[in-house]
Write a protein that holds these residues in place. Structure first.
Motif, PDB file in Angstrom:
ATOM      1  N   THR A 113      -2.514   1.616  -5.735  1.00  0.00           N
ATOM      2  CA  THR A 113      -2.741   1.989  -4.343  1.00  0.00           C
ATOM      3  C   THR A 113      -3.173   0.797  -3.498  1.00  0.00           C
ATOM      4  O   THR A 113      -2.708   0.629  -2.368  1.00  0.00           O
ATOM      5  CB  THR A 113      -3.804   3.104  -4.268  1.00  0.00           C
ATOM      6  OG1 THR A 113      -3.394   4.173  -5.125  1.00  0.00           O
ATOM      7  CG2 THR A 113      -3.957   3.634  -2.870  1.00  0.00           C
ATOM      8  N   ASP A 114      -4.042  -0.042  -4.043  1.00  0.00           N
ATOM      9  CA  ASP A 114      -4.512  -1.211  -3.290  1.00  0.00           C
ATOM     10  C   ASP A 114      -3.376  -2.188  -2.996  1.00  0.00           C
ATOM     11  O   ASP A 114      -3.287  -2.739  -1.904  1.00  0.00           O
ATOM     12  CB  ASP A 114      -5.632  -1.928  -4.053  1.00  0.00           C
ATOM     13  CG  ASP A 114      -6.904  -1.099  -4.120  1.00  0.00           C
ATOM     14  OD1 ASP A 114      -7.104  -0.232  -3.245  1.00  0.00           O
ATOM     15  OD2 ASP A 114      -7.695  -1.317  -5.056  1.00  0.00           O
TER      16      ASP A 114
ATOM     17  N   ARG B 113      -1.192  -0.717  -0.234  1.00  0.00           N
ATOM     18  CA  ARG B 113      -1.884  -0.796   1.056  1.00  0.00           C
ATOM     19  C   ARG B 113      -1.846  -2.225   1.593  1.00  0.00           C
ATOM     20  O   ARG B 113      -1.570  -2.451   2.776  1.00  0.00           O
ATOM     21  CB  ARG B 113      -3.324  -0.304   0.907  1.00  0.00           C
ATOM     22  CG  ARG B 113      -4.062  -0.195   2.235  1.00  0.00           C
ATOM     23  CD  ARG B 113      -5.484   0.344   2.095  1.00  0.00           C
ATOM     24  NE  ARG B 113      -5.493   1.646   1.453  1.00  0.00           N
ATOM     25  CZ  ARG B 113      -6.057   1.903   0.272  1.00  0.00           C
ATOM     26  NH1 ARG B 113      -6.645   0.954  -0.417  1.00  0.00           N
ATOM     27  NH2 ARG B 113      -6.032   3.118  -0.229  1.00  0.00           N
ATOM     28  N   THR B 114      -2.087  -3.193   0.715  1.00  0.00           N
ATOM     29  CA  THR B 114      -2.076  -4.601   1.131  1.00  0.00           C
ATOM     30  C   THR B 114      -0.689  -5.024   1.614  1.00  0.00           C
ATOM     31  O   THR B 114      -0.568  -5.700   2.644  1.00  0.00           O
ATOM     32  CB  THR B 114      -2.525  -5.501  -0.044  1.00  0.00           C
ATOM     33  OG1 THR B 114      -3.834  -5.110  -0.445  1.00  0.00           O
ATOM     34  CG2 THR B 114      -2.519  -6.953   0.344  1.00  0.00           C
TER      35      THR B 114
ATOM     36  N   LYS C 225       1.677  -3.108   2.871  1.00  0.00           N
ATOM     37  CA  LYS C 225       1.941  -2.470   4.166  1.00  0.00           C
ATOM     38  C   LYS C 225       1.158  -3.152   5.277  1.00  0.00           C
ATOM     39  O   LYS C 225       1.705  -3.420   6.357  1.00  0.00           O
ATOM     40  CB  LYS C 225       1.594  -0.973   4.117  1.00  0.00           C
ATOM     41  CG  LYS C 225       2.601  -0.160   3.318  1.00  0.00           C
ATOM     42  CD  LYS C 225       2.315   1.315   3.376  1.00  0.00           C
ATOM     43  CE  LYS C 225       1.180   1.659   2.456  1.00  0.00           C
ATOM     44  NZ  LYS C 225       1.033   3.087   2.198  1.00  0.00           N
ATOM     45  N   LEU C 226      -0.115  -3.451   5.025  1.00  0.00           N
ATOM     46  CA  LEU C 226      -0.935  -4.126   6.041  1.00  0.00           C
ATOM     47  C   LEU C 226      -0.367  -5.490   6.398  1.00  0.00           C
ATOM     48  O   LEU C 226      -0.305  -5.856   7.575  1.00  0.00           O
ATOM     49  CB  LEU C 226      -2.372  -4.289   5.547  1.00  0.00           C
ATOM     50  CG  LEU C 226      -3.337  -3.181   5.904  1.00  0.00           C
ATOM     51  CD1 LEU C 226      -4.661  -3.378   5.198  1.00  0.00           C
ATOM     52  CD2 LEU C 226      -3.532  -3.083   7.394  1.00  0.00           C
TER      53      LEU C 226
ATOM     54  N   MET D  24      -0.554   3.199   9.497  1.00  0.00           N
ATOM     55  CA  MET D  24      -0.988   3.172   8.094  1.00  0.00           C
ATOM     56  C   MET D  24      -1.254   4.589   7.586  1.00  0.00           C
ATOM     57  O   MET D  24      -0.949   4.911   6.439  1.00  0.00           O
ATOM     58  CB  MET D  24      -2.235   2.295   7.934  1.00  0.00           C
ATOM     59  CG  MET D  24      -1.966   0.810   8.052  1.00  0.00           C
ATOM     60  SD  MET D  24      -0.904   0.155   6.744  1.00  0.00           S
ATOM     61  CE  MET D  24      -2.001   0.267   5.346  1.00  0.00           C
ATOM     62  N   THR D  25      -1.801   5.437   8.433  1.00  0.00           N
ATOM     63  CA  THR D  25      -2.035   6.837   8.060  1.00  0.00           C
ATOM     64  C   THR D  25      -0.703   7.549   7.841  1.00  0.00           C
ATOM     65  O   THR D  25      -0.531   8.275   6.859  1.00  0.00           O
ATOM     66  CB  THR D  25      -2.850   7.561   9.151  1.00  0.00           C
ATOM     67  OG1 THR D  25      -4.085   6.868   9.338  1.00  0.00           O
ATOM     68  CG2 THR D  25      -3.125   9.000   8.774  1.00  0.00           C
TER      69      THR D  25
ATOM     70  N   GLU E 181       1.059   6.600   4.453  1.00  0.00           N
ATOM     71  CA  GLU E 181       0.173   6.652   3.287  1.00  0.00           C
ATOM     72  C   GLU E 181       0.932   6.793   1.970  1.00  0.00           C
ATOM     73  O   GLU E 181       0.625   6.135   0.996  1.00  0.00           O
ATOM     74  CB  GLU E 181      -0.816   7.807   3.427  1.00  0.00           C
ATOM     75  CG  GLU E 181      -1.807   7.867   2.299  1.00  0.00           C
ATOM     76  CD  GLU E 181      -2.812   8.986   2.466  1.00  0.00           C
ATOM     77  OE1 GLU E 181      -3.525   9.254   1.493  1.00  0.00           O
ATOM     78  OE2 GLU E 181      -2.876   9.589   3.545  1.00  0.00           O
ATOM     79  N   LYS E 182       1.949   7.630   1.910  1.00  0.00           N
ATOM     80  CA  LYS E 182       2.693   7.862   0.660  1.00  0.00           C
ATOM     81  C   LYS E 182       4.018   7.097   0.651  1.00  0.00           C
ATOM     82  O   LYS E 182       5.005   7.557   0.094  1.00  0.00           O
ATOM     83  CB  LYS E 182       2.949   9.346   0.480  1.00  0.00           C
ATOM     84  CG  LYS E 182       1.669  10.136   0.374  1.00  0.00           C
ATOM     85  CD  LYS E 182       1.729  11.121  -0.692  1.00  0.00           C
ATOM     86  CE  LYS E 182       0.397  11.849  -0.747  1.00  0.00           C
ATOM     87  NZ  LYS E 182       0.087  12.277  -2.041  1.00  0.00           N
TER      88      LYS E 182
ATOM     89  N   ARG F 263       5.958   3.030   0.333  1.00  0.00           N
ATOM     90  CA  ARG F 263       5.809   1.656  -0.107  1.00  0.00           C
ATOM     91  C   ARG F 263       6.686   0.759   0.763  1.00  0.00           C
ATOM     92  O   ARG F 263       7.754   1.154   1.214  1.00  0.00           O
ATOM     93  CB  ARG F 263       6.127   1.496  -1.585  1.00  0.00           C
ATOM     94  CG  ARG F 263       7.577   1.665  -1.944  1.00  0.00           C
ATOM     95  CD  ARG F 263       7.855   1.442  -3.392  1.00  0.00           C
ATOM     96  NE  ARG F 263       7.561   0.063  -3.718  1.00  0.00           N
ATOM     97  CZ  ARG F 263       7.461  -0.408  -4.928  1.00  0.00           C
ATOM     98  NH1 ARG F 263       7.636   0.374  -5.952  1.00  0.00           N
ATOM     99  NH2 ARG F 263       7.202  -1.677  -5.154  1.00  0.00           N
TER     100      ARG F 263
END
Length: 181
Positions: free
Chosen positions: A58-59, A62-63, A65-66, A83-84, A87-88, A90
């Motif tokens: 998950t991290d 998230r990284t 995507k950010l 980002m919300t 969430e699911k 990639r």
């Protein structure tokens, strides 16, 4: 030599003619209690599928995507909203990560003054032409549209199998972290 260099410059991929890199994930099986049998899922994974999940959690998602969205210079409010919504998903930065029939959302980057996150659609075609790579999607109400792979930031929805395996990877990583303490 990259993947696109080795492909025919007029290749057309669809559900009936999937690209050579398209990956089928093993089916989710349930045990007697109705819970997902993680052992069988892992046993049924091929070497290629297994390497797909190396260092994936998950991290990491998230990284990625950010980093991809952060390069667009979005306001903090819009970045948090996207980002919300993603969430699911990639981040996809290589053609071979796209899977036929999967749901994607993308940010068209051909006009940097009017950035937006699309509602998305299911991949129904990948066309490799002399002018570039076109991704064809079927969206709401069977509306078909195309966009250029190079002119978009693409996010692919995680399959149930990917979600289960990522949960397991997160769990194993947490276990390793506790053992180090």
């Amino acid at each position: 030599m990259s993947l696109t260099d080795s492909l025919d410059s007029s290749a057309r991929y669809s559900q009936d003619n999937p690209p050579p890199w398209n990956m089928d994930f093993p089916a989710i099986e349930y045990d007697e209690q109705g819970e997902i049998d993680v052992g069988k899922l892992l046993d049924n994974m091929s070497e290629e599928q297994s390497s797909y999940f190396d260092d994936l959690n998950t991290d990491t998602l998230r990284t990625e995507k950010l980093n991809s969205l952060g390069s667009l210079g979005l306001s903090e409010e819009i970045l948090l909203d996207w980002m919300t919504k993603l969430e699911k998903y990639r981040f996809v930065d290589e053609l071979q990560q796209l899977q036929m029939g999967r749901y994607i959302r993308w940010v068209p980057t051909y006009n940097m003054n009017e950035l937006r996150l699309t509602k998305g659609g299911f991949i129904c075609g990948i066309y490799i032409e002399e002018s570039g790579i076109e991704i064809e999607v079927v969206a709401h109400r069977r509306r078909v549209s195309c966009f250029r792979f190079d002119n978009a930031i693409i996010f692919q929805h995680l399959s149930k199998q990917e979600e289960v395996i990522m949960s397991l990877m997160n769990y194993l990583e947490d276990e390793d972290g506790e053992d180090d303490k």
